[in-house]
Design a protein around this motif. Structure first.
Motif, PDB file in Angstrom:
ATOM      1  N   ALA A 292      36.404  -7.860 -79.961  1.00 48.43           N
ATOM      2  CA  ALA A 292      35.511  -8.366 -81.189  1.00 48.43           C
ATOM      3  C   ALA A 292      35.614  -9.542 -81.300  1.00 48.43           C
ATOM      4  CB  ALA A 292      36.181  -7.989 -82.550  1.00 48.43           C
TER       5      ALA A 292
ATOM      6  N   GLY B 146      37.381  -1.368 -89.918  1.00 53.41           N
ATOM      7  CA  GLY B 146      37.027  -2.452 -91.176  1.00 53.41           C
ATOM      8  C   GLY B 146      38.062  -2.589 -92.251  1.00 53.41           C
TER       9      GLY B 146
ATOM     10  N   LYS C   7      31.371 -11.686 -89.727  1.00 53.01           N
ATOM     11  CA  LYS C   7      32.112 -12.354 -88.800  1.00 53.01           C
ATOM     12  C   LYS C   7      31.067 -12.850 -87.702  1.00 53.01           C
ATOM     13  CE  LYS C   7      34.677  -8.471 -88.521  1.00 53.01           C
ATOM     14  NZ  LYS C   7      35.656  -7.544 -87.918  1.00 53.01           N
TER      15      LYS C   7
ATOM     16  N   TYR D 283      36.853  -0.555 -78.598  1.00 60.71           N
ATOM     17  CA  TYR D 283      36.628  -1.580 -79.587  1.00 60.71           C
ATOM     18  C   TYR D 283      37.757  -1.966 -80.162  1.00 60.71           C
ATOM     19  CZ  TYR D 283      34.219  -3.961 -83.438  1.00 60.71           C
ATOM     20  OH  TYR D 283      33.636  -4.974 -84.217  1.00 60.71           O
TER      21      TYR D 283
ATOM     22  N   GLY E 236      30.970  -3.746 -95.355  1.00 63.31           N
ATOM     23  CA  GLY E 236      30.774  -3.962 -94.071  1.00 63.31           C
ATOM     24  C   GLY E 236      31.234  -5.485 -93.584  1.00 63.31           C
ATOM     25  N   THR E 237      32.171  -5.690 -93.047  1.00 66.34           N
ATOM     26  CA  THR E 237      32.405  -7.141 -92.513  1.00 66.34           C
ATOM     27  C   THR E 237      32.146  -7.696 -91.170  1.00 66.34           C
ATOM     28  OG1 THR E 237      34.593  -6.410 -91.935  1.00 66.34           O
ATOM     29  CG2 THR E 237      34.332  -7.182 -94.127  1.00 66.34           C
ATOM     30  N   SER E 238      31.495  -6.666 -90.253  1.00 62.24           N
ATOM     31  CA  SER E 238      31.168  -7.383 -88.944  1.00 62.24           C
ATOM     32  C   SER E 238      30.036  -8.352 -88.926  1.00 62.24           C
ATOM     33  CB  SER E 238      31.054  -6.190 -88.134  1.00 62.24           C
ATOM     34  OG  SER E 238      29.999  -5.236 -88.352  1.00 62.24           O
TER      35      SER E 238
ATOM     36  N   TYR F 135      31.378 -11.347 -81.495  1.00 68.21           N
ATOM     37  CA  TYR F 135      30.617 -12.053 -82.415  1.00 68.21           C
ATOM     38  C   TYR F 135      29.946 -13.431 -81.926  1.00 68.21           C
ATOM     39  CZ  TYR F 135      32.800  -8.441 -85.244  1.00 68.21           C
ATOM     40  OH  TYR F 135      33.233  -7.065 -85.781  1.00 68.21           O
TER      41      TYR F 135
ATOM     42  N   ARG G 238      31.052  -0.836 -84.299  1.00 70.85           N
ATOM     43  CA  ARG G 238      31.668  -0.443 -85.453  1.00 70.85           C
ATOM     44  C   ARG G 238      31.991   0.825 -85.166  1.00 70.85           C
ATOM     45  NH1 ARG G 238      26.594  -1.876 -86.548  1.00 70.85           N
ATOM     46  NH2 ARG G 238      27.597  -3.505 -87.847  1.00 70.85           N
TER      47      ARG G 238
ATOM     48  N   LYS H 130      26.840   5.649 -90.377  1.00 64.96           N
ATOM     49  CA  LYS H 130      26.153   4.062 -89.621  1.00 64.96           C
ATOM     50  C   LYS H 130      25.124   4.253 -88.627  1.00 64.96           C
ATOM     51  CE  LYS H 130      30.898   1.977 -90.615  1.00 64.96           C
ATOM     52  NZ  LYS H 130      31.084   0.561 -90.884  1.00 64.96           N
TER      53      LYS H 130
ATOM     54  N   TRP I 191      38.087 -15.715 -86.748  1.00 69.05           N
ATOM     55  CA  TRP I 191      36.748 -15.022 -86.204  1.00 69.05           C
ATOM     56  C   TRP I 191      35.720 -16.114 -85.875  1.00 69.05           C
ATOM     57  CZ3 TRP I 191      37.390 -10.432 -85.000  1.00 69.05           C
ATOM     58  CH2 TRP I 191      38.253  -9.522 -85.468  1.00 69.05           C
TER      59      TRP I 191
HETATM   60  C1  LIG Z   1      35.008  -6.313 -88.217  1.00 74.99           C
HETATM   61  C2  LIG Z   1      35.713  -5.149 -87.538  1.00 74.99           C
HETATM   62  C3  LIG Z   1      35.438  -3.767 -87.853  1.00 74.99           C
HETATM   63  C4  LIG Z   1      34.534  -3.366 -89.121  1.00 74.99           C
HETATM   64  O1  LIG Z   1      33.242  -3.485 -88.762  1.00 74.99           O
HETATM   65  P1  LIG Z   1      32.380  -3.075 -90.043  1.00 74.99           P
HETATM   66  O2  LIG Z   1      30.753  -3.082 -89.349  1.00 74.99           O
HETATM   67  O3  LIG Z   1      32.457  -3.632 -91.230  1.00 74.99           O
HETATM   68  O4  LIG Z   1      32.319  -1.322 -90.025  1.00 74.99           O
HETATM   69  C5  LIG Z   1      35.852  -2.504 -87.192  1.00 74.99           C
HETATM   70  N1  LIG Z   1      36.539  -2.935 -86.141  1.00 74.99           N
HETATM   71  C6  LIG Z   1      36.663  -4.177 -85.621  1.00 74.99           C
HETATM   72  C7  LIG Z   1      37.545  -4.324 -84.305  1.00 74.99           C
HETATM   73  C8  LIG Z   1      36.209  -5.042 -86.156  1.00 74.99           C
HETATM   74  O5  LIG Z   1      36.512  -6.462 -85.801  1.00 74.99           O
END
Ligand SMILES: *Cc1c(COP(=O)(O)O)cnc(C)c1O
Length: 850
Positions: A580, A129, A607, A575, A602-604, A584, A505, A511, A419
């Motif tokens: 990714a 992240g 996305k 991953y 947290g950014t996933s 998403y 993640r 987590k 994204w």
């Molecule tokens: C967005 C992203 C993350 C971060 O995910 P979190 O849930 O925010 O920890 C980690 N790895 C990849 C490849 C991502 O695209």
């Protein structure tokens, strides 16, 4: 035979195709669909075989194919058009140019330091992240025309690639990256590589500088693999987060110290102005402040003045509320490194990172503490994380209320053009910018005008893309693991029509990757429901040294290996961004179940949301701020429960219940046309209500307005005339004289009870010793009191100086009593001077004596 050297032979492009070199070199292609399409069209099979990498495509493409394309006037017209597009992108005014015209003092250059950058999978220099965020920061800054320069390291093996053994245990590969295969240009002068000198304990070595062009933004990447360096020096940039503490320290010295030196070389050669704002993205880059102090001192400026100049132009962003996630080094190691960092006195360097507060460990050098001490401004990455950070670091400002700890927050965002699925983004394209809902050329309420059938067909297609990608990866993984038995089931794995959950993640313990396995039978019933099944796609890497994380992955993989599960729950290895991006859009629901409040942002989930997925998450990080039942579901967090096992059990039970009773029915309830109308309505709400908030463009503009502009102005003010010297001298005088400051009891509250809304006149006698009233601010501080007479939820009222009384000055303020209940009051004196960012800046305060 093993090659002793690797190099790349680039074909010479025919004249009409030559712009493709530049189009492949500037990473803008990564978020510019037409350019990407152009490369793909050159050779679709090779495009896929190179992992969608234009540099590799151009170096491997067949010469006859190139000749044919050069003759194809439709293609060459497209090339010319794409090149014009790039030129316009790089040269025309964008948001920032207008902003700067309206805001005197807006910075001409901002330096952004980070240990990792996830710009694109073709430049794999990130672990998770933090890196993805840094990449999105650069891309969004570029789109908005914000004049940032990125500074990072070039790791020759990047981060590791993950694969699994037959038992589901994570294995690591570290393929070597050849810089000439990457979208990089070596910084040279007169044909020679430009290098900077970097200290490595008592040794010195040289690092060269690669430049990645991220749209308008240059990203400088330091590389220690230079002829003439010792083996130890060469190893400094071998891997991201790879070795022990000394390796890590050496990397951070290269990033901070070498990074500033590289920046100077880059600006000298390109003629760019020197940055006036230095943004450290997490503590790894903290040493950059030491190098800046050293620069000033080499110009003949004294230490204290140099610190003021450095602080005024520095901003520190903290990224983790988990104490174990904070970078801390054994003190001896740091002392050994900086013993010869003349002219900086070693004891002063060490003091910057010392945990000299209650509960601190005197044996470590703390990079976050260094960041706060050398940055006049600091922030966390969501509102909740800001609040948690203020509590966590309150020890650095012991005389202040938690709310006054000078750490604010700027909530992270994600780069939509990276994204969002291209066809979904296309639906939002707006010809005008007249509406409030149009940002960056897209109408975020655009789906309100798109019918259910179109939205649902697209969602189906997005799920289909995920299913295809997942099957390919599963087949490859099954083969690599050498699993016995037929792998025919892979062809039946996942289904584009089934309600799809995503969870991906890093496998950090907080987590809780395996929370959903708490009741395996219940999960299986959800997966294999005869009419309303669900499917789950999982991915994530554990740090190579983290056997607990690897154990969690193995537990998940073993569960997913079972014949009655494997078609509905899959673990996809390795991953990264290439996994990714289709993941998403293919999800309907994104799960996040961290131990609150350990997820900084947290950014996933963001996305996923910008692809129309609902979030099913503990209200941690950004989801605490922007949760709304219109955008998804909240997994209740029972963080007050001391028993971790019971906490997991309760939160897991809630997870199953929400899926079973709310998510599944909403997804599978269809109208007479077979449309899940309530679900599609939710997609529209997410896109129109949530997406505008989570855009990285919102984030970088917020940084610009709230952080970069004030930082640049402080920095400029500090550099004027003798301001820095005077500030340093003033601070020194304040510190010396402060022990003499005292405050009497507050008078004016004669009775024990007062009517709500009444006004009272409060007074206290303040003795300033050698200081004058101009040096301080005197405040009446009021708030709710607890059983220990501690004041909370404080409100402050500035007090005015009145008559001189024996040895002091009487200060007074009129205060209206606006809260009912037990209220406490005190009088506080803090240092005050123009140019301090907050009253807590010096950490000094004196309150009424009993
Ligand atoms: C967005 C992203 C993350 C971060 O995910 P979190 O849930 O925010 O920890 C980690 N790895 C990849 C490849 C991502 O695209």
């Amino acid at each position: 035979m093993r090659a002793i050297r690797r190099f790349t032979v680039h074909p010479v492009l025919p004249e009409p195709l030559q712009p493709l070199e530049e189009l492949a070199r500037n990473l803008l292609w990564y978020w510019n669909e037409p350019t990407k399409e152009l490369f793909r069209a050159m050779d679709p099979a090779l495009w896929e075989a190179t992992g969608q990498d234009p540099r590799k495509l151009l170096s491997r493409i067949d010469a006859r194919r190139l000749a044919a394309l050069a003759e194809d006037s439709r293609f060459t017209r497209k090339v010319a058009h794409a090149y014009q597009d790039l030129t316009d992108y790089l040269t025309l005014d964008r948001w920032y140019q207008d902003f700067a015209a309206q805001h005197p003092g807006a910075p001409e250059r901002i330096a952004y330091f980070s240990a990792e950058f996830g710009v694109s999978e073709v430049l794999p220099q990130y672990s998770g992240g933090l890196g993805i965020l840094a990449g999105d920061h650069l891309k969004a800054a570029s789109d908005s025309g914000i004049p940032i320069i990125g500074v990072g390291l070039l790791y020759r093996h990047g981060y590791f690639r993950q694969y699994l053994d037959a038992q589901g245990w994570q294995q690591e590969r570290y393929p070597l990256l050849a810089p000439f295969d990457l979208p990089l240009t070596l910084l040279t002068e007169n044909g020679e590589a430009v290098t900077v000198e970097v200290p490595l304990r008592q040794e010195k070595y040289r690092a060269q500088i690669w430049v990645a062009q991220v749209g308008r933004v240059p990203l400088l990447m330091l590389d220690a693999l230079v002829d003439g360096n010792s083996e130890a020096a060469k190893a400094v940039t071998d891997r991201l987060y790879g070795g022990g503490v000394d390796h890590r320290l050496a990397q951070e010295v290269l990033l901070g110290i070498g990074g500033v030196r590289a920046l100077r070389e880059y600006c000298r050669i390109s003629g760019d102005p020197a940055p006036t704002v230095y943004h450290a993205n997490e503590g790894h880059a903290g040493f950059l402040g030491l190098e800046r102090i050293r620069e000033y001192m080499n110009d003949g400026i004294d230490f204290a003045t140099a610190v003021e100049l450095t602080r005024a132009g520095s901003l520190f962003t903290t990224h983790t509320p988990v104490p174990a996630g904070i970078d801390r080094f054994p003190r001896d190691l740091v002392a050994d490194q900086f013993r010869t960092f003349a002219p900086l006195p070693l004891d002063r360097i060490m003091a910057f990172g010392t945990e000299d507060y209650v509960g601190g460990d005197r044996g470590v050098f703390n990079m976050a503490v260094l960041g706060f001490r050398l940055g006049q401004r600091a922030n966390g990455v969501s509102e909740l994380h800001g609040a948690v950070s203020r509590r966590m670091f309150q020890g650095l400002w012991p005389s202040f209320d938690v709310s006054e700890v000078p750490i604010t927050s700027v909530t992270n965002g994600v780069h939509h053009k990276t994204w969002i699925h291209p066809e979904l983004l296309e639906l939002l394209e707006s010809p005008t910018s007249d509406s409030d809902t149009v940002i960056d050329g897209y109408d975020w309420s655009g789906l309100d005008r798109v019918d259910d059938n179109t939205i649902w067909a697209l969602k189906q297609q997005m799920r289909g893309g995920l299913v295809r990608m997942a099957r390919e990866r599963l087949a490859a993984s099954a083969k690599a693991r050498g699993l016995s038995g037929s792998t025919e089931w892979v062809e039946r794995a996942l289904d584009p029509n089934i309600l799809t959950f995503g969870f991906a993640r890093r496998a950090a313990s907080y987590k809780r990757l395996t929370l959903m396995l708490r009741d395996p039978e219940r999960l299986k019933r959800l997966l294999n429901h005869p009419e309303r099944p669900i499917q789950i796609v999982i991915a994530g890497k554990a740090h190579p040294a983290d056997n607990i994380g690897k154990g969690l992955i193995q537990e998940m993989v073993r569960f997913a290996d079972a014949a009655d599960v494997r078609e509905r729950l899959v673990f996809l290895p390795d991953y990264d961004m290439s996994l990714a991006r289709p993941l998403y859009p293919g999800c309907d629901v994104w799960i996040n179940n961290p131990l609150r409040p350990q997820e900084a942002c947290g950014t996933s989930g963001m996305k996923a949301a910008m692809n129309g997925a609902a979030n099913l998450s503990v209200r941690d990080g950004w989801w605490d701020e922007w949760y709304d039942p219109k955008f998804g579901w909240e997994i209740p967090s029972v963080e007050n429960l001391a028993n971790a096992d019971q906490r997991d059990a309760q939160e897991a039970a809630a997870l199953y219940e929400i899926i079973e009773n709310e998510i599944v029915p909403r997804f599978y309830t269809r109208d007479s046309n077979g449309m899940p109308t309530a679900w599609i309505a939710m997609i529209r709400d997410i896109m129109s209500g949530l997406t505008p908030k989570i855009l990285a463009s919102r984030m970088v503009r917020e940084y610009t307005e709230r952080m970069y502009l004030p930082t640049a102005r402080s920095s400029a003010r500090m550099a004027e005339g003798r301001t820095a010297q005077e500030t340093a001298a003033w601070k020194q005088r304040i510190r010396t004289a402060w022990p003499q400051v005292s405050v009497s009891r507050v008078e004016g509250l004669d009775s024990a009870s007062h009517a709500l809304g009444s006004q009272v006149s409060l007074h206290a006698v303040v003795r300033l010793g050698e200081l004058t009233p101009d040096d301080v601010e005197v405040q009446m501080v009021m708030g709710r009191v607890d059983d220990n007479d501690e004041i909370h939820d404080i409100v402050t009222y500035p007090a005015r100086a009145g008559d001189a009384v024996d040895g002091g000055v009487r200060y007074g303020a009129d205060v209206r009593l606006e809260t009912a209940g037990s209220v406490g009051v005190t009088c506080r004196v803090v240092p005050s001077r123009e140019g301090l960012a907050t009253i807590a800046e010096m950490g000094l305060a004196t309150v009424s004596a009993d």
